[in-house]
Design a protein around this motif. Structure first.
Motif, PDB file in Angstrom:
ATOM      1  N   GLY A 200       0.755  -1.337   0.018  1.00  0.00           N
ATOM      2  CA  GLY A 200      -0.138   0.067   0.098  1.00  0.00           C
ATOM      3  C   GLY A 200       0.822   1.189  -0.092  1.00  0.00           C
ATOM      4  O   GLY A 200       2.058   1.146  -0.162  1.00  0.00           O
ATOM      5  N   MET A 201       0.143   2.350  -0.113  1.00  0.00           N
ATOM      6  CA  MET A 201       0.682   3.784  -0.233  1.00  0.00           C
ATOM      7  C   MET A 201       0.712   4.657   0.977  1.00  0.00           C
ATOM      8  O   MET A 201       1.083   5.762   1.022  1.00  0.00           O
ATOM      9  N   SER A 202       0.519   4.038   2.164  1.00  0.00           N
ATOM     10  CA  SER A 202       0.373   4.804   3.442  1.00  0.00           C
ATOM     11  C   SER A 202       1.178   3.871   4.535  1.00  0.00           C
ATOM     12  O   SER A 202       1.926   3.232   4.607  1.00  0.00           O
ATOM     13  N   THR A 203       0.732   4.573   5.882  1.00  0.00           N
ATOM     14  CA  THR A 203       0.910   3.975   7.167  1.00  0.00           C
ATOM     15  C   THR A 203       2.321   3.583   7.548  1.00  0.00           C
ATOM     16  O   THR A 203       2.586   3.978   8.755  1.00  0.00           O
ATOM     17  N   VAL A 204       3.363   3.232   6.827  1.00  0.00           N
ATOM     18  CA  VAL A 204       4.754   3.015   7.137  1.00  0.00           C
ATOM     19  C   VAL A 204       5.375   4.164   7.673  1.00  0.00           C
ATOM     20  O   VAL A 204       5.700   4.333   8.855  1.00  0.00           O
ATOM     21  N   PRO A 205       5.183   5.237   6.936  1.00  0.00           N
ATOM     22  CA  PRO A 205       5.687   6.601   7.480  1.00  0.00           C
ATOM     23  C   PRO A 205       5.127   7.237   8.983  1.00  0.00           C
ATOM     24  O   PRO A 205       5.737   7.580   9.588  1.00  0.00           O
ATOM     25  N   GLU A 206       3.691   6.629   8.945  1.00  0.00           N
ATOM     26  CA  GLU A 206       3.103   7.069  10.072  1.00  0.00           C
ATOM     27  C   GLU A 206       3.282   6.377  11.383  1.00  0.00           C
ATOM     28  O   GLU A 206       3.726   6.993  12.085  1.00  0.00           O
ATOM     29  N   THR A 207       3.653   5.264  11.244  1.00  0.00           N
ATOM     30  CA  THR A 207       4.269   4.220  12.126  1.00  0.00           C
ATOM     31  C   THR A 207       5.652   4.625  12.585  1.00  0.00           C
ATOM     32  O   THR A 207       5.834   4.743  13.935  1.00  0.00           O
ATOM     33  N   ILE A 208       6.234   5.189  11.662  1.00  0.00           N
ATOM     34  CA  ILE A 208       7.695   5.677  11.906  1.00  0.00           C
ATOM     35  C   ILE A 208       7.531   6.823  13.001  1.00  0.00           C
ATOM     36  O   ILE A 208       8.306   6.983  13.837  1.00  0.00           O
ATOM     37  N   LEU A 209       6.763   7.593  12.485  1.00  0.00           N
ATOM     38  CA  LEU A 209       6.696   8.899  13.095  1.00  0.00           C
ATOM     39  C   LEU A 209       5.821   8.763  14.492  1.00  0.00           C
ATOM     40  O   LEU A 209       6.377   9.328  15.558  1.00  0.00           O
ATOM     41  N   ALA A 210       5.066   7.805  14.506  1.00  0.00           N
ATOM     42  CA  ALA A 210       4.321   7.541  15.944  1.00  0.00           C
ATOM     43  C   ALA A 210       5.559   6.941  16.851  1.00  0.00           C
ATOM     44  O   ALA A 210       5.432   7.227  18.071  1.00  0.00           O
ATOM     45  N   ARG A 211       6.499   6.234  16.532  1.00  0.00           N
ATOM     46  CA  ARG A 211       7.432   5.483  17.536  1.00  0.00           C
ATOM     47  C   ARG A 211       8.249   6.798  17.691  1.00  0.00           C
ATOM     48  O   ARG A 211       8.754   6.631  18.916  1.00  0.00           O
ATOM     49  N   ARG A 212       8.745   7.656  16.887  1.00  0.00           N
ATOM     50  CA  ARG A 212       9.472   8.647  17.056  1.00  0.00           C
ATOM     51  C   ARG A 212       9.090   9.536  18.340  1.00  0.00           C
ATOM     52  O   ARG A 212       9.447   9.931  19.220  1.00  0.00           O
ATOM     53  N   ILE A 213       7.405   9.820  18.085  1.00  0.00           N
ATOM     54  CA  ILE A 213       6.810  10.488  19.036  1.00  0.00           C
ATOM     55  C   ILE A 213       6.388   9.808  20.350  1.00  0.00           C
ATOM     56  O   ILE A 213       6.222  10.271  21.466  1.00  0.00           O
ATOM     57  N   GLY A 214       6.610   8.383  20.312  1.00  0.00           N
ATOM     58  CA  GLY A 214       6.429   7.519  21.544  1.00  0.00           C
ATOM     59  C   GLY A 214       4.950   7.104  21.656  1.00  0.00           C
ATOM     60  O   GLY A 214       4.499   6.557  22.688  1.00  0.00           O
ATOM     61  N   LEU A 215       4.007   6.991  20.623  1.00  0.00           N
ATOM     62  CA  LEU A 215       2.976   6.522  20.476  1.00  0.00           C
ATOM     63  C   LEU A 215       3.109   5.211  20.101  1.00  0.00           C
ATOM     64  O   LEU A 215       3.815   4.886  19.194  1.00  0.00           O
ATOM     65  N   LYS A 216       2.313   4.207  20.802  1.00  0.00           N
ATOM     66  CA  LYS A 216       2.359   2.751  20.430  1.00  0.00           C
ATOM     67  C   LYS A 216       1.283   2.599  19.059  1.00  0.00           C
ATOM     68  O   LYS A 216       0.329   3.543  18.995  1.00  0.00           O
ATOM     69  N   VAL A 217       1.636   1.530  18.109  1.00  0.00           N
ATOM     70  CA  VAL A 217       0.829   1.320  17.022  1.00  0.00           C
ATOM     71  C   VAL A 217       0.302   0.136  16.969  1.00  0.00           C
ATOM     72  O   VAL A 217       0.814  -0.874  17.309  1.00  0.00           O
ATOM     73  N   ALA A 218      -0.950   0.186  16.372  1.00  0.00           N
ATOM     74  CA  ALA A 218      -1.680  -1.075  15.845  1.00  0.00           C
ATOM     75  C   ALA A 218      -2.232  -0.589  14.449  1.00  0.00           C
ATOM     76  O   ALA A 218      -2.562   0.504  14.347  1.00  0.00           O
TER      77      ALA A 218
END
Ligand code: HPA
Length: 263
Positions: A200-218
């Motif tokens: 797909g064309m999304s999600t991965v950059p958001e996961t990386i950013l979320a981890r940088r910010i300290g948010l857990k990801v599902a």
């Protein structure tokens, strides 16, 4: 609008979790109770999405008795050539109290056994784009560890929610291609060999950013099509919207059960 203005609009109660809804899946934002919706264009620093099926608003309210914030509509790398486009939005979720974020997307399948209509929880990803939203970020915290980027405890919650609802939930690896053109058949064969189950064309950059910010990801993919070359038809955005609409019922049921686990 800045953070204090947003808090004045939505109230001080911290939100339990944040969500980003993918193509054709934005309907859940309209199902929230006591909801306050603030269009992205009224929020300082938020980028604008121009993709049909992506509305573009922060919606805060209750789902299943849990206070949630939905970023209805996301901005993709392919819109502005900016991999960190969703950074202000994710930082906003964290500032409003979210500890975790649920990312959803529409994706193509590389697996014969995972046809359109399937739901897949991400357990890992392949960043095939060569891009990274943290390029240019400063400090040692930019070197984000990506083991368990998709939090095992949240994955277990998704699995339990699916089981309780009688919904089949696949698990697999999502590969990020920048888009907006779809993949070629050769690219799908390659990425399947490399271990990707969905593309797909999304999600991965958001996961990386979320981890940088300290948010857990599902994260959950709604499979809207087989990858290029796996069928006789070509890919299209119309197909993505049509097929995600069909899977919407099961998707919303799963997400609601997942949210309930935070009550
Ligand atoms: N490839 C990339 N992105 C997608 C696809 C696909 O096959 N389907 C939905 N989004």
């Amino acid at each position: 609008m800045m953070l204090d203005d947003i808090r004045a609009r939505i109230g001080d109660a911290p939100i339990a979790l944040g969500m980003i809804l993918g193509s054709g899946l934005g309907q859940m934002a309209g199902e929230m109770e006591d909801a306050t919706s603030i269009p992205f264009d009224q929020i300082e620093g938020m980028p604008q999405s121009g993709v049909s099926g992506h509305a573009g608003a922060l919606v805060v309210g209750n789902l299943e008795g849990v206070r949630c914030a939905i970023l209805s509509g996301r901005v993709h790398y392919y819109e502005q050539g900016h991999a960190a486009a969703m950074r202000p939005a994710l930082e906003l979720l964290a500032a409003l109290g979210a500890q975790s974020v649920l990312l959803t997307n529409s994706a193509g399948s590389t697996r014969e056994g995972m046809p359109p209509g399937s739901l897949m929880a991400l357990n890992d990803h392949i960043n095939y784009s060569g891009l990274n939203p943290l390029i240019g970020d400063g400090g040692d915290e930019r070197f984000v560890g990506m083991v368990d980027a998709y939090a095992p405890d949240l994955l277990a919650r998704l699995r339990d929610a699916a089981q309780a609802e009688g919904i089949t939930l696949h698990q697999g690896v999502y590969a990020w291609f920048s888009g907006p053109s779809f993949e070629t058949p050769a690219e799908i064969r390659m990425i399947r060999t490399m271990g990707a189950d969905a593309v797909g064309m999304s999600t991965v950059p958001e996961t990386i950013l979320a981890r940088r910010i300290g948010l857990k990801v599902a994260a959950i993919s709604c499979i809207t099509n087989f990858g290029a070359g796996m069928t006789t038809t070509n890919n299209s955005h119309a197909e993505t919207l049509e097929e995600s609409a069909k899977a919407r019922g099961a998707f919303i049921q799963l997400v609601r059960a997942y949210i309930r686990s935070f009550a």
